[in-house]
Design an enzyme around this catalytic site. Structure first.
Site, PDB file in Angstrom:
ATOM      1  N   TYR A   1       3.637  -1.556  -4.150  1.00 35.64           N
ATOM      2  CA  TYR A   1       2.542  -2.160  -4.922  1.00 35.64           C
ATOM      3  C   TYR A   1       2.901  -3.622  -5.144  1.00 35.64           C
ATOM      4  CZ  TYR A   1      -0.493  -3.274  -8.866  1.00 35.64           C
ATOM      5  OH  TYR A   1      -1.425  -3.857  -9.682  1.00 35.64           O
TER       6      TYR A   1
ATOM      7  N   GLU B   1      -4.664  -7.830  -5.759  1.00 31.53           N
ATOM      8  CA  GLU B   1      -3.815  -6.633  -5.774  1.00 31.53           C
ATOM      9  C   GLU B   1      -3.780  -5.968  -4.397  1.00 31.53           C
ATOM     10  OE1 GLU B   1      -3.900  -3.193  -8.998  1.00 31.53           O
ATOM     11  OE2 GLU B   1      -5.127  -2.642  -7.285  1.00 31.53           O
TER      12      GLU B   1
END
Ligand code: GDP
Ligand code: MN
Length: 401
Positions: free
Chosen positions: A105, A192
């Protein structure tokens, strides 16, 4: 404003970030054609992904692999039209499926408190980061970019080592800096990548297995206030997935935010609108919305504002608080009377208009002879009456939450 994955990926590509090829289609035959192209070019499988502005599409069945063109068409057919968290899927992305070795991530977000851009990374990628934060908070690493110089190499390296990406450090640093560049170039407040994945491929020349970092998913949120600087981004807006109230407000140039109370507010100026809401709250009421009709509001804008307020079934009274400067009181009063005529639902309305042409405004409102309209000059009194009207409004118990 949130961008669809396929739009977000174009912005990543503009900054030179590694994003696998993809095609966006809105029907199954086109998905078949796209899949045929990737499969004949050597992909073992293709991935079909729903394009909707919600997270967790994978879990909801909106991300699927297909091993043949026929299967790709069938899977696309299933996903198109599917309901994911209340949104109907209208488009799917088709891409060669990545052979994933590990999912990470990586995101950068505007940290208003620190007045810096905050990078967040985790080796526990793929799942929603909120889950990681709740269950394994130690698995997320944070680092603030330098406020003037951006993300520095040593900062990106620290983050990369934390994630265990020592073997891919050079690529990781380039990707992290690319995220920062994407944020700045587009005035984003969130970029993101989840998952940022180590993907296995075969080297075309040597035939040996190689691994590389790839951005397999992308989520970008843009700063609405900066959109005027980016007309090409404004064009990426997905009206299908926006609340109709927000669409109307934007088209009319109204700042409208829905709240949970029962008193609809129509005010000019953000500061005055907040003051009005504070006074309502002090008098024991609750505002149903924040609404700034802006300076120089004309009758048609007032009418649109009234429509937005009355679209909320919880509204039991309306408080109009206008300080006429550039906005003329008589224009507003005309707008109110017109809007009143056009509305089906009548709720008590307390109007305070002071400043430019206030006297004329009072005459116009009085001449309208509408028993539901009360005109008041003092703001305190206007607020009190609006709160009282909202409390008195006869609403059968249990019909309003
Ligand atoms: P999200 O669920 O909305 O975040 O959608 P993602 O694009 O992140 O996909 C969800 C999950 O599907 C990922 O975490 C992966 O595990 C898997 N996935 C997505 N793309 C691929 C792919 O190309 N190959 C493989 N094997 N899995 C994928
Ligand atoms: Mn994802």
């Amino acid at each position: 404003m949130k961008l669809q994955e396929y739009r977000a990926k174009t912005l990543l590509l503009e900054q030179g970030l590694p994003v696998p090829a993809y095609t966006v289609v809105d029907n199954a035959p086109a998905a078949r054609t796209a899949a045929e192209g990737y499969l004949s070019a050597g992909a073992g499988k293709v991935v079909i992904k729903a394009q909707v502005l919600v997270g967790g599409r994978g879990k909801a069945g909106g991300v699927k692999l297909a091993a043949s063109a026929d299967e790709a068409a069938a899977v696309a057919g299933q996903i198109l039209g599917m309901d994911i968290k209340g949104i109907t899927v209208r488009r799917v992305l088709v891409a060669p499926a990545a052979d994933i070795a590990h999912e990470y991530y990586l995101a950068c977000v505007l940290d208003r408190g620190a007045r810096k851009v905050l990078f967040m990374g985790s080796a526990e990628g793929g799942v929603e980061i909120e889950t990681v934060a709740a269950e394994k908070p130690g698995a997320i690493s944070y680092i603030h970019a330098h406020p003037h110089l951006g993300l520095l190499d040593y900062q990106a390296k620290l983050l990369g080592f934390d994630l265990g990406l020592g073997g891919h450090l050079r690529d990781f640093v380039a990707i992290a800096k690319g995220l920062y560049a994407t944020m700045v170039a587009n005035d984003a407040d969130l970029v993101e990548i989840n998952p940022l994945a180590i993907v296995r491929t075969t080297d075309a020349q040597t035939g040996l297995p190689v691994e590389s970092l790839q951005c397999l998913d992308a989520k970008i949120t843009l700063d609405d206030s900066a959109l005027v600087r980016h007309p090409q981004l404004e064009a990426m807006r997905d009206l299908d997935e926006e609340d109709p109230v927000d669409v109307t407000a934007r088209e009319q140039g109204l700042s409208f935010i829905k709240l949970d109370g029962t008193i609809g507010c129509m005010v000019n100026g953000a500061g005055l609108a907040m003051t009005t809401m504070d006074l309502i709250s002090r008098a024991g009421g609750e505002a149903a919305n924040f609404l700034d009709v802006g300076g120089g509001a004309k009758a048609n804008k007032v009418e649109a504002a009234m429509r937005l307020i009355l679209a909320d079934p919880h509204v039991r009274a309306i408080l109009v608080n206008i300080f006429g400067g550039i906005a003329r009181g008589d224009e507003i009063a005309h707008g109110l009377v017109e809007a009143r005529r056009a509305q089906e639902r009548h709720v008590p309305m307390v109007v305070r208009i002071v400043g430019t042409n206030a006297d004329e405004a009072a005459r116009i409102l009085a001449a309208a002879g509408d028993p539901d309209i009360q005109t008041v000059f003092s703001l305190d009194e206007a607020v009190e009456r609006a709160v009282a009207a909202a409390n008195e409004a006869s609403v059968p118990a249990g019909t309003i939450a």
